[in-house]
Design an enzyme around this catalytic site. Structure first.
Site, mmCIF file in Angstrom:
data_model
loop_
_atom_site.group_PDB
_atom_site.id
_atom_site.type_symbol
_atom_site.label_atom_id
_atom_site.label_comp_id
_atom_site.label_asym_id
_atom_site.label_seq_id
_atom_site.Cartn_x
_atom_site.Cartn_y
_atom_site.Cartn_z
ATOM 1 N N CYS A 185 18.377 38.695 37.253
ATOM 2 C CA CYS A 185 19.095 39.899 37.520
ATOM 3 C C CYS A 185 20.539 40.176 37.308
ATOM 4 O O CYS A 185 21.068 41.138 37.213
ATOM 5 C CB CYS A 185 18.646 40.456 38.878
ATOM 6 S SG CYS A 185 16.913 40.610 39.254
ATOM 7 N N HIS A 195 23.231 46.391 40.626
ATOM 8 C CA HIS A 195 21.860 45.939 40.058
ATOM 9 C C HIS A 195 20.931 46.753 41.020
ATOM 10 O O HIS A 195 21.118 46.275 42.460
ATOM 11 C CB HIS A 195 21.454 44.365 40.004
ATOM 12 C CG HIS A 195 20.331 44.080 40.050
ATOM 13 N ND1 HIS A 195 19.494 44.573 39.083
ATOM 14 C CD2 HIS A 195 19.372 43.241 40.806
ATOM 15 C CE1 HIS A 195 18.213 44.150 39.291
ATOM 16 N NE2 HIS A 195 18.313 43.322 40.161
ATOM 17 N N ASN A 231 13.005 48.043 39.684
ATOM 18 C CA ASN A 231 13.880 46.833 39.502
ATOM 19 C C ASN A 231 13.737 46.394 38.094
ATOM 20 O O ASN A 231 12.731 45.726 37.786
ATOM 21 C CB ASN A 231 13.669 45.699 40.791
ATOM 22 C CG ASN A 231 14.521 44.456 40.412
ATOM 23 O OD1 ASN A 231 15.149 44.431 39.184
ATOM 24 N ND2 ASN A 231 14.648 43.784 41.156
#
Lengths: 76, 337
Positions: free
Chosen positions: B111, B258, B288
């Site tokens: 991520c 994020h 996500n």
């Protein structure tokens, strides 16, 4: 201590203060496992007492949280 | 002093939409549970053989067009779900984009991949290794997740976002930096896919792939400790980068974080003292998307006409590794295609 904890829960999660009793469990208050961590953070900020995430997860109800915080507070 | 400047931006989502209702039909979960726990309503998923390279190419094309460029010196693909374990996605993506035999490679930082990619691209530009870099965050991570595991199957979405970075100077609108990057490998087990790599292969050498439990091919996630780490690290990293940049937190126009979970973003924003209207969120419609999340969110903001030239941006990410990164930039006032 119970009143302080209940105030934090009501303020942080928008729960009706009057509905929080010593017997209220996380389920009763609709607080999921992430909310338990969020509560520990809010308690540390507002009351200056730190309770570990793993301990918080074991708490049966708000009364138990208040009792544990008093214990921790006394050892400081 | 030479820095990287954002010259182009593009994003692309695969067409297949999967709502919380769709997932509730096959998993023991509900739309309400997913929405309150994560902030996600729906997400996109690859299907019918579409994979990361396809997403990367679409986003890359749009970023190049937005920059008015037909060539770059380096292609960097930040991804956790490359087409194959080997080779990297970068060279194939560069070839499909018709960019010739330029430098191309992948960044594997889950991520925080896009932030690590931004820092890497900035370094290339500052040192003269490259004048123009195409940085793509591309993920088809839903293919790496156990569809029967409700804690992970509901969270991820597929997509890709890309930026073209060019040489410029620190004061220009679009300039990127400074950065803050970090890692904690002692917690590497919190978010991992056990099988496929050298550790599992070495341990089960000679036993055949059938000896590997099926669930080891999928992501394993320990959500609660990750939540705590994410909030702590993203907050500290954001603070560090703002201090490095000399920006008071009130100067941040957009917190482009994020999108792992809406509650993580809100908790970090609250810790930093950022007003709600400065916090960008699009996890509700994309889930996500790992390395793609920041450029996709930026593209979303731009498409909604929410950005003004010179706007101050704070980027922050955290993920598997564990790894994290933050950076600041200003919006160049470019147009998307």
């Amino acid at each position: 201590m119970f009143d302080s904890v209940a105030d934090v829960i009501a303020a942080r999660f928008g729960v009706d203060r009057a509905s929080i009793t010593a017997d209220s469990s996380f389920d009763d208050l609709d607080l999921d496992s992430l909310a338990q961590i969020e509560l520990a953070t809010a308690i540390k900020k507002k009351l200056g007492i730190e309770i570990a995430d793993e301990e918080m997860a074991e708490m049966k109800n708000v009364g138990a949280i208040a009792a544990r915080l008093e214990e921790i507070g006394q050892t400081l | 002093m030479t820095t990287a400047v954002i010259a182009g931006l593009g994003g692309w989502l695969p067409p297949k939409t999967v709502t919380n209702h769709d997932l509730s039909a096959v998993l023991d979960t509900s739309d309400e549970w997913i929405r309150t726990r994560t902030g996600i309503r729906e997400r996109r998923m690859v299907s019918d053989g579409m994979s990361t390279g396809d997403l990367a190419v679409e986003a890359g094309l749009r970023a190049l067009k937005s920059a008015g460029e037909t060539s770059v010196d380096v292609v960097v693909v930040a991804t956790t779900s490359a087409e194959r374990l080997c080779p990297a996605a970068g060279p194939e993506v560069a070839a499909r984009l018709g960019l010739g035999d330029i430098a191309a490679f992948d960044i594997a930082s889950a991520c925080s991949g896009f932030l690590y990619g931004l820092a890497t691209a900035s370094g290339f530009i500052a040192s003269g290794v490259a004048e123009r870099v195409l940085l793509i965050g591309a993920e088809a991570f839903t293919t790496m997740v156990n569809p029967a595991d409700r804690t992970t199957a509901t969270i991820f979405g597929d997509g890709a976002g890309a930026v073209v970075l060019r040489r410029g100077t620190p004061g220009e609108p679009g300039a990127v930096g400074p950065f803050d990057l970090g890692s904690d490998g002692s917690l590497s087990d919190l978010l991992a896919i056990p099988a496929g790599g050298s550790r599992q292969r070495s341990a089960s050498a000679g036993l055949g792939h059938g000896a590997v439990p099926a669930e080891d091919w999928y992501l394993r996630m320990q959500g609660r400790p990750l939540y705590r780490e994410a909030v702590t690290r993203m907050t500290a990293s954001s603070r560090a980068v703002l201090k490095r940049a000399g920006w008071p937190v009130g100067d941040v126009d957009h917190f482009v974080a994020h999108q792992a979970n809406a509650r993580i973003v809100r908790a970090v924003a609250e810790e930093l003292g950022l007003a709600d209207d400065r916090v960008a969120v699009n996890i509700d419609s994309v889930g996500n998307t790992l390395s793609a999340s920041i450029p996709l969110l930026l593209a979303d903001l731009a498409a909604r006409d929410g950005l003004r030239r010179g706007d101050r941006l704070l980027f922050s990410a955290f993920g598997a590794g564990l790894s994290w990164g933050s950076a600041v930039a200003t919006w160049p006032g470019i147009h998307l295609t």
